[in-house]
Design a protein around this motif. Structure first.
Motif, PDB file in Angstrom:
ATOM      1  N   HIS A  66      58.565 -34.006  29.502  1.00  0.00           N
ATOM      2  CA  HIS A  66      57.225 -33.663  29.984  1.00  0.00           C
ATOM      3  C   HIS A  66      56.545 -32.791  28.940  1.00  0.00           C
ATOM      4  CE1 HIS A  66      54.052 -32.784  32.831  1.00  0.00           C
ATOM      5  NE2 HIS A  66      54.249 -31.492  32.648  1.00  0.00           N
ATOM      6  N   PHE A  79      52.685 -30.528  28.085  1.00  0.00           N
ATOM      7  CA  PHE A  79      51.377 -30.046  28.514  1.00  0.00           C
ATOM      8  C   PHE A  79      50.900 -28.990  27.518  1.00  0.00           C
ATOM      9  CE2 PHE A  79      54.584 -27.439  30.575  1.00  0.00           C
ATOM     10  CZ  PHE A  79      54.116 -26.142  30.433  1.00  0.00           C
ATOM     11  N   ARG A 105      49.941 -38.188  23.495  1.00  0.00           N
ATOM     12  CA  ARG A 105      49.560 -38.405  24.898  1.00  0.00           C
ATOM     13  C   ARG A 105      48.690 -37.255  25.420  1.00  0.00           C
ATOM     14  NH1 ARG A 105      54.294 -40.098  28.864  1.00  0.00           N
ATOM     15  NH2 ARG A 105      54.306 -41.796  27.363  1.00  0.00           N
ATOM     16  N   VAL A 106      49.076 -36.002  25.124  1.00  0.00           N
ATOM     17  CA  VAL A 106      48.281 -34.845  25.561  1.00  0.00           C
ATOM     18  C   VAL A 106      46.897 -34.892  24.916  1.00  0.00           C
ATOM     19  CG1 VAL A 106      48.081 -32.319  25.427  1.00  0.00           C
ATOM     20  CG2 VAL A 106      50.264 -33.358  26.082  1.00  0.00           C
ATOM     21  N   ALA A 112      45.256 -37.527  23.861  1.00  0.00           N
ATOM     22  CA  ALA A 112      44.480 -38.625  24.466  1.00  0.00           C
ATOM     23  C   ALA A 112      43.900 -38.204  25.811  1.00  0.00           C
ATOM     24  CB  ALA A 112      45.356 -39.859  24.619  1.00  0.00           C
ATOM     25  N   LYS A 113      44.686 -37.506  26.624  1.00  0.00           N
ATOM     26  CA  LYS A 113      44.192 -37.038  27.922  1.00  0.00           C
ATOM     27  C   LYS A 113      43.054 -36.037  27.743  1.00  0.00           C
ATOM     28  CE  LYS A 113      48.234 -37.702  30.835  1.00  0.00           C
ATOM     29  NZ  LYS A 113      49.271 -37.072  31.637  1.00  0.00           N
ATOM     30  N   GLU A 114      43.198 -35.147  26.775  1.00  0.00           N
ATOM     31  CA  GLU A 114      42.147 -34.160  26.524  1.00  0.00           C
ATOM     32  C   GLU A 114      40.857 -34.829  26.056  1.00  0.00           C
ATOM     33  OE1 GLU A 114      44.161 -31.579  23.793  1.00  0.00           O
ATOM     34  OE2 GLU A 114      44.988 -30.348  25.418  1.00  0.00           O
ATOM     35  N   THR A 115      40.991 -35.826  25.197  1.00  0.00           N
ATOM     36  CA  THR A 115      39.813 -36.569  24.724  1.00  0.00           C
ATOM     37  C   THR A 115      39.156 -37.304  25.875  1.00  0.00           C
ATOM     38  OG1 THR A 115      40.770 -36.829  22.533  1.00  0.00           O
ATOM     39  CG2 THR A 115      39.021 -38.379  23.144  1.00  0.00           C
ATOM     40  N   GLN A 116      39.966 -37.922  26.719  1.00  0.00           N
ATOM     41  CA  GLN A 116      39.426 -38.650  27.871  1.00  0.00           C
ATOM     42  C   GLN A 116      38.657 -37.704  28.781  1.00  0.00           C
ATOM     43  OE1 GLN A 116      42.415 -40.352  30.391  1.00  0.00           O
ATOM     44  NE2 GLN A 116      40.983 -41.734  31.391  1.00  0.00           N
ATOM     45  N   ARG A 117      39.195 -36.517  29.022  1.00  0.00           N
ATOM     46  CA  ARG A 117      38.517 -35.537  29.865  1.00  0.00           C
ATOM     47  C   ARG A 117      37.185 -35.114  29.267  1.00  0.00           C
ATOM     48  NH1 ARG A 117      42.808 -31.765  30.129  1.00  0.00           N
ATOM     49  NH2 ARG A 117      44.294 -33.147  31.034  1.00  0.00           N
ATOM     50  N   ARG A 146      34.516 -38.128  29.368  1.00  0.00           N
ATOM     51  CA  ARG A 146      34.178 -38.751  30.651  1.00  0.00           C
ATOM     52  C   ARG A 146      32.706 -38.481  30.964  1.00  0.00           C
ATOM     53  NH1 ARG A 146      37.772 -37.109  35.557  1.00  0.00           N
ATOM     54  NH2 ARG A 146      39.189 -38.544  34.582  1.00  0.00           N
TER      55      ARG A 146
END
Length: 198
Positions: free
Chosen positions: A31, A33, A62-63, A65-70, A73
């Motif tokens: 995991h 974060f 992965r972290v 990519a999630k931050e970029t997506q947030r 949005r």
């Protein structure tokens, strides 16, 4: 207080500071974060250094990519809310609930939405914009139901519970409210009472 079953080491991987937490309790899962400027990577203690490096590279990506997506949005617009309200009313309320206006507001920090049946206006907290669509749909439907039934009585909840994810959305919102330290941010089905609207 440090735990005996976790060994912590820091390293820099591809320019990113990574805190690796090796745990004897963790058997298979990995995991990651963000914690401030560093990425925390939780791994099983048995992983070798090359395996940790491989996992770190994958999880950093992965972290990120999630931050970029947030960040990218697109916030939901008031026009999109109005269209969604019409669709939800048609699907679950036989088209009987039509708001004069529905919009995002920034001054609702202790509740998710509000409705003024007399003027047929609905306001949703801007905090919902980052939540899943099915949660936003629940809040919209909750407020639409107030256009037909002002109180939180049995008839009101019968309307709201036509939405199949009603209970799940209530739990989601309750969890978010608890995490944020907001008490009683939203009435639940089991809070049946005659009174004002939310």
């Amino acid at each position: 207080m440090p735990r005996n079953d976790v060994h912590i080491e820091r390293r820099t991987i591809d320019g990113t500071v990574v805190e690796v937490r090796r745990s004897t309790r963790r058997r298979r899962s990995v995991h990651a974060f963000r914690d401030g400027e560093l990425i925390v990577l939780q791994v099983p203690a048995a992983l070798s250094a090359p395996e940790v490096d491989a996992w770190a590279a994958r999880m950093i990506a992965r972290v990120a990519a999630k931050e970029t997506q947030r960040r990218t949005r697109t916030p939901r617009s008031d026009d999109a809310l109005a269209a969604r309200a019409v669709a939800l009313s048609a699907q679950y309320l036989d088209g009987a609930a039509t708001p004069a206006s529905i919009r995002w507001v920034r001054n609702q920090n202790s509740r998710w939405g509000s409705c003024t049946p007399a003027s047929r206006t609905i306001r949703l907290s801007h905090r919902l914009q980052a939540m899943p669509d099915w949660v936003v749909d629940y809040v919209i439907l909750h407020e639409l139901a107030h256009l037909l039934e002002a109180s939180h009585g049995r008839r009101f909840w019968a309307l709201v519970n036509r939405y199949p994810r009603s209970e799940r959305a209530q739990g989601f919102l309750e969890g978010v409210a608890n995490a944020a330290g907001i008490a009683d941010a939203w009435p639940r089905t089991d809070d049946i009472a005659e009174g004002g609207t939310h």
